[in-house]
Design a protein around this motif. Structure first.
Motif, short mmCIF file in Angstrom:
data_model
loop_
_atom_site.label_atom_id
_atom_site.label_comp_id
_atom_site.label_asym_id
_atom_site.label_seq_id
_atom_site.Cartn_x
_atom_site.Cartn_y
_atom_site.Cartn_z
N ALA A 1 0.84 -1.19 0.00
CA ALA A 1 0.00 0.00 0.00
C ALA A 1 0.88 1.24 0.00
O ALA A 1 2.07 1.18 0.33
CB ALA A 1 -0.91 -0.02 1.22
N PRO A 2 0.32 2.41 -0.37
CA PRO A 2 1.12 3.64 -0.36
C PRO A 2 1.71 3.93 1.02
O PRO A 2 1.08 3.64 2.05
CB PRO A 2 0.10 4.72 -0.76
CG PRO A 2 -0.97 3.98 -1.50
CD PRO A 2 -1.04 2.64 -0.86
N ASP A 3 2.91 4.49 1.04
CA ASP A 3 3.56 4.85 2.30
C ASP A 3 2.66 5.76 3.13
O ASP A 3 2.07 6.71 2.60
CB ASP A 3 4.89 5.55 2.04
CG ASP A 3 5.95 4.62 1.48
OD1 ASP A 3 5.77 3.39 1.60
OD2 ASP A 3 6.95 5.11 0.94
N GLY A 4 2.57 5.48 4.42
CA GLY A 4 1.79 6.30 5.32
C GLY A 4 0.32 5.92 5.38
O GLY A 4 -0.41 6.43 6.23
N TYR A 5 -0.12 5.01 4.49
CA TYR A 5 -1.52 4.61 4.48
C TYR A 5 -1.66 3.33 5.30
O TYR A 5 -0.70 2.82 5.86
CB TYR A 5 -1.97 4.39 3.02
CG TYR A 5 -3.47 4.38 2.84
CD1 TYR A 5 -4.24 5.48 3.20
CD2 TYR A 5 -4.12 3.27 2.29
CE1 TYR A 5 -5.62 5.48 3.02
CE2 TYR A 5 -5.49 3.27 2.10
CZ TYR A 5 -6.22 4.37 2.48
OH TYR A 5 -7.58 4.36 2.30
N PHE A 6 -2.89 2.81 5.41
CA PHE A 6 -3.07 1.52 6.06
C PHE A 6 -2.32 0.46 5.26
O PHE A 6 -2.18 0.56 4.04
CB PHE A 6 -4.56 1.17 6.14
CG PHE A 6 -5.37 2.18 6.91
CD1 PHE A 6 -5.06 2.47 8.22
CD2 PHE A 6 -6.43 2.85 6.32
CE1 PHE A 6 -5.80 3.40 8.95
CE2 PHE A 6 -7.18 3.77 7.03
CZ PHE A 6 -6.86 4.05 8.35
N THR A 7 -1.85 -0.57 5.93
CA THR A 7 -1.02 -1.59 5.28
C THR A 7 -1.84 -2.42 4.29
O THR A 7 -3.06 -2.50 4.37
CB THR A 7 -0.39 -2.52 6.32
OG1 THR A 7 -1.43 -3.13 7.09
CG2 THR A 7 0.52 -1.74 7.25
N ALA A 8 -1.12 -3.06 3.35
CA ALA A 8 -1.76 -3.93 2.38
C ALA A 8 -2.37 -5.14 3.07
O ALA A 8 -1.87 -5.61 4.11
CB ALA A 8 -0.75 -4.38 1.33
N PHE A 9 -3.46 -5.66 2.51
CA PHE A 9 -4.05 -6.89 3.01
C PHE A 9 -3.10 -8.05 2.71
O PHE A 9 -2.61 -8.20 1.59
CB PHE A 9 -5.39 -7.18 2.34
CG PHE A 9 -6.48 -6.19 2.66
CD1 PHE A 9 -6.91 -5.99 3.96
CD2 PHE A 9 -7.10 -5.46 1.65
CE1 PHE A 9 -7.92 -5.08 4.26
CE2 PHE A 9 -8.12 -4.57 1.93
CZ PHE A 9 -8.53 -4.37 3.25
N ASP A 10 -2.86 -8.90 3.69
CA ASP A 10 -2.08 -10.11 3.47
C ASP A 10 -2.92 -11.14 2.72
O ASP A 10 -4.15 -11.20 2.89
CB ASP A 10 -1.61 -10.70 4.80
CG ASP A 10 -0.57 -9.84 5.49
OD1 ASP A 10 0.20 -9.16 4.79
OD2 ASP A 10 -0.53 -9.85 6.74
#
Length: 343
Positions: free
Chosen positions: A60-69
């Motif tokens: 995900a974009p830096d500073g945003y919520f993390t990517a779904f695993d």
């Protein structure tokens, strides 16, 4: 106890489809064996939001919520539910709550554990006469995002010309109505004649179809004196057109960039106009403005009671329909808040 949840099976390249998800069985703890501080919730409504598309990338974009695993429980998805069992102070069976563990039929949530910068932390709701799902829309994070976006561009006092893109969406439709009620003159854009007719005839604002009329021509026709404020949900060519149309000392609230979510980003080529026109471009996230939540809820609830604000919804029934709901929303086939009803 048995339940079900959606997980990400593969990262989409391009458009999202059901093939990128899987429904998996979930074993729930017996209600009398919950861990201390935990609450078992039967989810009834779960949210579908454009920003989730950013989390379906490998990163995900830096500073945003993390990517779904992949093949793992999804988190950071706002949800309404009913408490089934509780071992946490302040939560009792039957309470209506919101939390951040959506896209599943049940969730075990830790009370007091911060989620989504606090906006997704488990909390008891007092819906009164309001439909419970309104706390995922106008009385919840969507309303907060709309209200906070106006706040960051000093738009909570009226009298200016405001353009809202993706104006028939969950956030955009609220921005249009909040701004109108505050006394702004609103120009709204959407991607179909049906949405434009709703914005114009039902919400009472100037509106145009960006698919059938060039952005620059439409803005020159509807706001010949220029735009004072722009609420950007789209990015790309829309942001470029806004920079052309902004009046001196204008302000832009950068909420989303949905035009880039399923394709390569296309930044504005005329960014120097921000310097030439002394513009202010303010990126923001509603979850970082929790201090405005109570104020927003009070004002928006009053407008709903008075009939001065409506909350359109596009509802899909059943957990399996969540991927289709997301695909339809990203393609512009939904109006207002996109929701999945679970029970």
């Amino acid at each position: 106890m048995k339940s079900r949840a959606l997980q990400v099976a593969a990262h989409p390249r391009g458009e999202v489809g059901p093939e990128h998800f899987e429904v998996v069985p979930v074993e729930l703890p017996d209600p009398d064996q919950l861990a201390a501080g935990s609450v078992l919730v039967r989810n009834t409504w779960t949210s579908v939001d454009p920003g989730m598309r950013l989390r379906l990338r490998p990163a995900a974009p830096d500073g945003y919520f993390t990517a779904f695993d992949l093949h793992a429980p999804m988190d950071g998805i706002l949800t309404i539910g009913e408490v089934v069992a509780s071992r946490a102070d302040g939560f009792a069976p039957g309470d209506v709550v919101w939390h951040s563990l959506g896209w599943r039929e049940h969730a075990v949530v830790r009370a007091g554990e911060s989620a989504m910068n606090g906006v997704g932390t488990l909390r008891v709701l007092d819906p009164g006469d309001a439909p419970h799902q309104h706390f995922l829309g106008p009385l919840g994070p969507m309303g907060l995002t709309a209200y906070a976006g106006l706040a960051v561009v000093d738009g909570l006092s009226g009298g200016r010309v405001l353009w809202v893109s993706a104006a028939a969406g969950a956030v955009g439709s609220l921005v249009v109505q909040i701004a109108r009620n505050l006394g702004h003159r609103v120009v709204a854009s959407a991607g179909s004649d049906e949405k434009v007719a709703w914005l114009r005839d039902d919400l009472g604002v100037a509106a145009f179809n960006h698919r059938s009329e060039p952005l620059g021509e439409a803005l020159a026709r509807l706001a010949p004196e220029g735009i004072d404020l722009y609420f950007d949900n789209v990015g790309g060519e829309h942001l470029e057109a806004a920079l052309d149309a902004m009046a001196m000392h204008g302000r832009i609230a950068l909420c989303g960039s949905i035009s880039d979510y399923e394709s390569e980003p296309t930044g504005p080529r005329n960014i120097f106009l921000a310097t030439a026109k002394h513009l202010t471009l303010s990126g923001f996230r509603g979850s970082l403005h929790l201090d405005l939540l109570e104020e927003m809820q009070e004002r928006v609830a009053g407008w709903i009671r008075d009939g001065r604000l409506v909350a359109p919804e596009t509802v899909y029934d059943g957990l399996e329909q969540a991927p289709r709901a997301m695909a339809d929303m990203l393609a512009g086939r939904t109006t207002g808040k996109t929701l999945v009803r679970l029970g």
